[in-house]
Design a protein around this motif. Sequence first.
Motif, PDB file in Angstrom:
ATOM      1  N   ILE A 169      41.801  51.307  -8.104  1.00  0.00           N
ATOM      2  CA  ILE A 169      40.800  52.442  -7.419  1.00  0.00           C
ATOM      3  C   ILE A 169      39.533  52.038  -6.879  1.00  0.00           C
ATOM      4  O   ILE A 169      39.019  51.390  -7.904  1.00  0.00           O
ATOM      5  N   ILE A 170      38.998  52.071  -5.789  1.00  0.00           N
ATOM      6  CA  ILE A 170      37.664  51.792  -5.431  1.00  0.00           C
ATOM      7  C   ILE A 170      37.328  52.958  -4.581  1.00  0.00           C
ATOM      8  O   ILE A 170      38.012  53.536  -3.739  1.00  0.00           O
ATOM      9  N   LYS A 184      38.286  54.724  -1.274  1.00  0.00           N
ATOM     10  CA  LYS A 184      38.424  53.732  -0.331  1.00  0.00           C
ATOM     11  C   LYS A 184      39.738  52.848  -0.536  1.00  0.00           C
ATOM     12  O   LYS A 184      40.164  52.078   0.345  1.00  0.00           O
ATOM     13  N   TYR A 185      40.243  52.976  -1.662  1.00  0.00           N
ATOM     14  CA  TYR A 185      41.328  52.017  -2.147  1.00  0.00           C
ATOM     15  C   TYR A 185      42.150  52.601  -3.159  1.00  0.00           C
ATOM     16  O   TYR A 185      41.601  52.991  -4.304  1.00  0.00           O
ATOM     17  N   LEU A 186      43.541  52.496  -3.232  1.00  0.00           N
ATOM     18  CA  LEU A 186      44.251  52.962  -4.207  1.00  0.00           C
ATOM     19  C   LEU A 186      45.475  52.031  -4.034  1.00  0.00           C
ATOM     20  O   LEU A 186      46.125  51.990  -3.069  1.00  0.00           O
ATOM     21  N   ARG A 187      45.879  51.437  -5.581  1.00  0.00           N
ATOM     22  CA  ARG A 187      47.253  51.027  -5.654  1.00  0.00           C
ATOM     23  C   ARG A 187      47.699  50.914  -6.957  1.00  0.00           C
ATOM     24  O   ARG A 187      46.952  50.528  -7.924  1.00  0.00           O
ATOM     25  N   HIS A 190      37.581  50.807 -10.265  1.00  0.00           N
ATOM     26  CA  HIS A 190      38.004  50.919 -11.908  1.00  0.00           C
ATOM     27  C   HIS A 190      38.538  49.668 -12.397  1.00  0.00           C
ATOM     28  O   HIS A 190      39.332  49.050 -11.648  1.00  0.00           O
ATOM     29  N   MET A 191      38.466  49.435 -13.490  1.00  0.00           N
ATOM     30  CA  MET A 191      38.957  48.395 -14.310  1.00  0.00           C
ATOM     31  C   MET A 191      40.228  48.740 -14.821  1.00  0.00           C
ATOM     32  O   MET A 191      40.943  49.456 -15.894  1.00  0.00           O
ATOM     33  N   PRO A 192      41.351  48.238 -14.220  1.00  0.00           N
ATOM     34  CA  PRO A 192      42.624  48.720 -14.538  1.00  0.00           C
ATOM     35  C   PRO A 192      43.653  47.899 -15.658  1.00  0.00           C
ATOM     36  O   PRO A 192      43.039  46.842 -15.826  1.00  0.00           O
ATOM     37  N   MET A 193      44.405  48.400 -16.084  1.00  0.00           N
ATOM     38  CA  MET A 193      45.303  47.554 -16.801  1.00  0.00           C
ATOM     39  C   MET A 193      46.795  48.223 -16.641  1.00  0.00           C
ATOM     40  O   MET A 193      47.071  48.903 -15.704  1.00  0.00           O
ATOM     41  N   TYR A 194      47.639  47.578 -17.462  1.00  0.00           N
ATOM     42  CA  TYR A 194      49.056  47.760 -16.942  1.00  0.00           C
ATOM     43  C   TYR A 194      49.864  49.149 -17.051  1.00  0.00           C
ATOM     44  O   TYR A 194      50.622  49.539 -16.423  1.00  0.00           O
TER      45      TYR A 194
END
Length: 228
Positions: free
Chosen positions: A64-65, A133-136, A52-56
């Motif tokens: 997220i991956i 696989k990844y979350l922050r 996912h291409m995140p923003m603030y």
Amino acid sequence: MKTRGYLLLICLLSIFAQAEEASDSVGPLDPAYEGTHGMLVFNAASALYASHMPMYRKPHNAQIIYKIEARDPALVYLVRDANMVTIKPESFNLQRLIRGETLTVKADVYIGHFERGGSLTYEQIELTFSEQKYLRMLKDLGEPVTRQTYDLVNLKRGSRMLVHQIQSAPSYDHMLLLYGDVNCITNIDTGKPVPSEKILTAKLSFCGPMKPLYYETQDFAENSSSGK
């Protein structure tokens, strides 16, 4: 027979009650996360992944991956051969991926960045987000920092990648695919909040052979902290 039927009814009611309780504990989806969520698509060990291409701010404030599955093998070949592939999925609630759910959507596929001159290559390809696989989450980030931290993410068949922990603006999004099983330092001092990709690659070179996947600064500049 009546006793057995009564016991069966009690068991069924108990199951329904537990299912309803589990549903209530998760809670309803936050409608603020509904939107178009652009993603980078890459491959590792013959598997496809979407980042996912995140923003603030909501609805994009999450790194997220996900491992993804595509019915059309053309996407696999495209990702393997192109320098950058991005997707523009149909609108959905990102909180479903934040929760780790399995989700199937249709997406347009671009060679290049879908918002910055990318070329539309396939339309409405069906994709399934099968495994988180990844979350922050991007919240409570504090002040900008010059010491950068990268998370090590395990993918399929021993494949690994590095993901930069995005900080308060100015900051950057950065991901690299690792080819070796090398233990290395992933907390590095870069001297400034947004170093160049070349400097970062040099600082992380002790992690062994690697492939740059994505480096983005524009969405994390000081004047972008309010999001879109």
